[in-house]
Design a protein around this motif. Structure first.
Motif, PDB file in Angstrom:
ATOM      1  N   UNK A  76     -17.884   3.800  13.623  1.00 39.10           N
ATOM      2  CA  UNK A  76     -17.746   2.361  13.903  1.00 39.10           C
ATOM      3  C   UNK A  76     -18.607   1.975  15.106  1.00 39.10           C
ATOM      4  N   UNK A 118       2.389   4.929   4.049  1.00 34.40           N
ATOM      5  CA  UNK A 118       0.978   4.769   3.673  1.00 34.40           C
ATOM      6  C   UNK A 118       0.202   6.065   3.920  1.00 34.40           C
ATOM      7  N   UNK A 119       0.605   6.802   4.943  1.00 35.05           N
ATOM      8  CA  UNK A 119      -0.077   8.065   5.271  1.00 35.05           C
ATOM      9  C   UNK A 119       0.909   9.231   5.216  1.00 35.05           C
ATOM     10  N   UNK A 160     -18.159  -1.903  16.274  1.00 33.81           N
ATOM     11  CA  UNK A 160     -16.785  -2.196  16.690  1.00 33.81           C
ATOM     12  C   UNK A 160     -16.434  -1.497  18.004  1.00 33.81           C
ATOM     13  N   UNK A 206       6.860   3.250  12.635  1.00 39.45           N
ATOM     14  CA  UNK A 206       6.041   4.120  11.785  1.00 39.45           C
ATOM     15  C   UNK A 206       6.749   4.446  10.467  1.00 39.45           C
ATOM     16  N   UNK A 260      -7.039   2.604  20.027  1.00 44.52           N
ATOM     17  CA  UNK A 260      -8.316   1.916  20.271  1.00 44.52           C
ATOM     18  C   UNK A 260      -7.941   0.594  20.934  1.00 44.52           C
ATOM     19  N   UNK A 291       0.550  -7.140   8.314  1.00 45.63           N
ATOM     20  CA  UNK A 291       0.257  -8.153   9.331  1.00 45.63           C
ATOM     21  C   UNK A 291      -0.581  -9.249   8.686  1.00 45.63           C
ATOM     22  N   UNK A 349       0.805  -1.230   0.000  1.00 54.78           N
ATOM     23  CA  UNK A 349       0.000   0.000   0.000  1.00 54.78           C
ATOM     24  C   UNK A 349       0.833   1.272   0.000  1.00 54.78           C
ATOM     25  N   UNK A 350       2.157   1.138   0.157  1.00 53.33           N
ATOM     26  CA  UNK A 350       2.998   2.348   0.218  1.00 53.33           C
ATOM     27  C   UNK A 350       2.869   3.145  -1.056  1.00 53.33           C
ATOM     28  N   UNK A 351       2.901   4.485  -0.897  1.00 50.91           N
ATOM     29  CA  UNK A 351       2.832   5.335  -2.085  1.00 50.91           C
ATOM     30  C   UNK A 351       4.247   5.530  -2.608  1.00 50.91           C
ATOM     31  N   UNK A 363      -9.015   1.901   7.557  1.00 52.93           N
ATOM     32  CA  UNK A 363      -9.465   1.649   8.925  1.00 52.93           C
ATOM     33  C   UNK A 363      -8.358   1.971   9.934  1.00 52.93           C
ATOM     34  N   UNK A 364      -8.694   2.001  11.231  1.00 51.95           N
ATOM     35  CA  UNK A 364      -7.632   2.077  12.242  1.00 51.95           C
ATOM     36  C   UNK A 364      -6.728   0.844  12.107  1.00 51.95           C
ATOM     37  N   UNK A 365      -5.454   1.012  12.420  1.00 52.75           N
ATOM     38  CA  UNK A 365      -4.522  -0.103  12.204  1.00 52.75           C
ATOM     39  C   UNK A 365      -3.590  -0.299  13.388  1.00 52.75           C
ATOM     40  N   UNK A 366      -2.925  -1.473  13.394  1.00 48.68           N
ATOM     41  CA  UNK A 366      -1.988  -1.785  14.493  1.00 48.68           C
ATOM     42  C   UNK A 366      -0.845  -0.764  14.479  1.00 48.68           C
ATOM     43  N   UNK A 367      -0.306  -0.526  13.300  1.00 47.85           N
ATOM     44  CA  UNK A 367       0.766   0.455  13.122  1.00 47.85           C
ATOM     45  C   UNK A 367       0.358   1.378  11.976  1.00 47.85           C
ATOM     46  N   UNK A 368       0.481   2.660  12.197  1.00 51.19           N
ATOM     47  CA  UNK A 368       0.186   3.622  11.118  1.00 51.19           C
ATOM     48  C   UNK A 368       1.525   4.028  10.500  1.00 51.19           C
ATOM     49  N   UNK A 414      -5.381  -0.911  18.215  1.00 49.60           N
ATOM     50  CA  UNK A 414      -5.265  -0.205  16.929  1.00 49.60           C
ATOM     51  C   UNK A 414      -5.026   1.277  17.181  1.00 49.60           C
ATOM     52  N   UNK A 447      -8.945  -7.441  10.725  1.00 52.75           N
ATOM     53  CA  UNK A 447      -9.235  -6.131  11.324  1.00 52.75           C
ATOM     54  C   UNK A 447     -10.751  -5.940  11.271  1.00 52.75           C
ATOM     55  N   UNK A 448     -11.386  -5.987  12.434  1.00 59.31           N
ATOM     56  CA  UNK A 448     -12.858  -5.912  12.420  1.00 59.31           C
ATOM     57  C   UNK A 448     -13.355  -4.544  11.979  1.00 59.31           C
ATOM     58  N   UNK A 449     -12.487  -3.581  11.935  1.00 60.12           N
ATOM     59  CA  UNK A 449     -12.902  -2.245  11.454  1.00 60.12           C
ATOM     60  C   UNK A 449     -13.016  -2.246   9.920  1.00 60.12           C
ATOM     61  N   UNK A 450     -12.485  -3.323   9.299  1.00 54.51           N
ATOM     62  CA  UNK A 450     -12.631  -3.468   7.842  1.00 54.51           C
ATOM     63  C   UNK A 450     -13.781  -4.395   7.539  1.00 54.51           C
TER      64      UNK A 450
END
Lengths: 208, 213
Positions: free
Chosen positions: B136, B198-199, B139, A190, B161, A196, A152-154, B189-194, B172, A201-204
């Motif tokens: 959410x 990616x951001x 969740x 970071x 979270x 992983x 996913x890295x840009x 979504x929220x993630x284990x590591x940001x 997360x 991920x339940x948020x997905x």
């Protein structure tokens, strides 16, 4: 004496004429070297068919196309300001490509050589950028951390980059894996994409 | 031309040459520093402390202070410049080597102090948390928001979270941003590591802080 002078002048003029004749087309141009595998590919530069492995072109943008039946075509536009080499390896496509390579081991070797050179160069860039790579993988009975390709890295196309792939089956082990990334590799998590595996991920998904 | 006149002219030329060389050497000791202002901040250039290796600086050795865009001539050397605002802002300082090239100093956007951010958070916490729970709802029955912090000038928010059952779910991390007066979730979504790759739009210091607490 006068006759000798005349002969010398004629010879010099003749040599100059020969030089101009052979180089007239190259004046103000630069060399574009084409390393294409398989070598049997039909190559065009700006739409003009090329049969040799190098040509002289005017400075500026040029588009090189290569195609061969049974292989994926490739196209690259390059900015040529000085002598430039364009390297293209056409990947085999379908049965026809595979058969071609079986019948032409030299083409197989050409493709392999270009692939090896690219891999070595990429490996060197990555090793400089990520000095901790030689400490991977981290293997424990509860989790593993491997080098992986980013998902996913840009990342700019063609830029060498890595991700870390963590495989662990419980949240506690994933947290431990992140701690080991911090401690063993000495990096801030970071700064790198971490994938992983086996971590729903339940948020997905919305599953719980 | 008499001998005396020749000696006089030669001497005069020598004096001119020496004068020019002295002027050049004096001029080369200095460099131009331009400052671009950003209201309401102030930029202070502190004179060299004498120790080039040290990042510490003596606050009494002020070379210049400005809150306007300006141009200065500064003797070449290692300086420290600090940008500060009122007591709501965190001062930032950086060492700078003023040498061969002219230097341009731009005042960065300063972050609020922890105290100011904490007071802002107390006003906005309920609104921010409702944005997360509204996004959410199911969740968030299994997770709680912990360690929420504002960053920058209060336009960024980050939190963990934390699952009610840590054996079942991962902790997360989530980041929100306030734009046009409204909070929205950036990390979906929220993630284990940001991760920074990616951001890239989130300041690296925020991701690093969130991923390491």
């Amino acid at each position: 004496m006068g006759r000798i002078y005349r002969i010398v002048i004629i010879v010099i003029i003749a040599m100059l004429a020969v030089f101009v004749m052979f180089n007239a087309g190259r004046i103000g141009k630069v060399k574009l070297v084409l390393t294409i595998a398989p070598r049997a590919a039909q190559v065009t530069v700006d739409g003009k068919a090329i049969s040799s492995t190098s040509i002289y072109v005017k400075k500026g943008k040029h588009t090189v196309n290569a195609s061969l039946s049974g292989f994926q075509s490739a196209s690259r536009t390059v900015e040529v300001q000085k002598e430039t080499t364009v390297t293209m390896a056409l990947p085999p496509q379908g049965q026809a490509g595979t058969e071609y390579l079986l019948n032409h081991p030299d083409a197989q070797r050409q493709l392999q050589a270009i692939g090896d050179a690219g891999a070595t160069k990429t490996g060197e860039i990555l090793a400089r950028k990520y000095p901790y790579l030689d400490q991977l993988p981290i293997l424990t009975s509860n989790f593993t951390v491997y080098q992986a390709a980013p998902v996913r890295s840009k990342v700019a196309p063609g830029d060498a980059d890595i991700a870390l792939r963590v495989t662990a089956y419980s949240p506690i082990d994933r947290a431990r894996a992140v701690d080991r990334i911090r401690e063993d590799l000495g990096i801030d998590p970071s700064t790198v994409e971490i994938i992983f595996a086996q971590a729903p991920n339940i948020f997905v998904t919305g599953d719980d | 031309m008499t001998r005396r006149r020749i000696i006089f002219i030669t001497g005069f030329l020598l004096v001119l040459l020496l004068g020019y060389l002295a002027f050049r050497s004096y001029r080369d000791m200095y460099q131009t520093v331009t400052v671009t202002a950003r209201k309401p901040f102030t930029l202070t250039l502190y004179a060299p402390s004498g120790d080039h290796e040290s990042t510490a600086y003596d606050k009494s050795k002020v070379f210049f202070v400005t809150s306007e865009s300006d141009k200065f001539r500064v003797k070449k050397g290692v300086y420290t410049y600090a940008v500060s605002g009122n007591s709501d802002y965190q001062e930032v300082s950086q060492q700078i080597n003023i040498d061969k090239k002219p230097v341009h100093l731009a005042m960065p956007q300063l972050d609020y102090t922890q105290a100011k951010l904490a007071s802002l958070l107390s006003e906005q916490k309920a609104e921010i948390e409702s944005v997360i729970t509204d996004a959410y709802p199911s969740q968030m029955q299994l997770f709680s928001i912990q360690g929420g912090k504002l960053y920058g000038q209060g336009e960024w928010y980050g939190a963990k979270l934390v699952p009610n059952d840590p054996r079942a779910y991962d902790t997360l991390r989530i980041v929100l941003k306030k734009e046009n007066g409204r909070w929205s979730i950036v990390t979906q979504p929220p993630e284990i590591i940001l991760s920074r790759p990616i951001y890239p739009q989130i300041p690296a210091s925020i991701l690093s802080d969130l991923d390491n607490f």
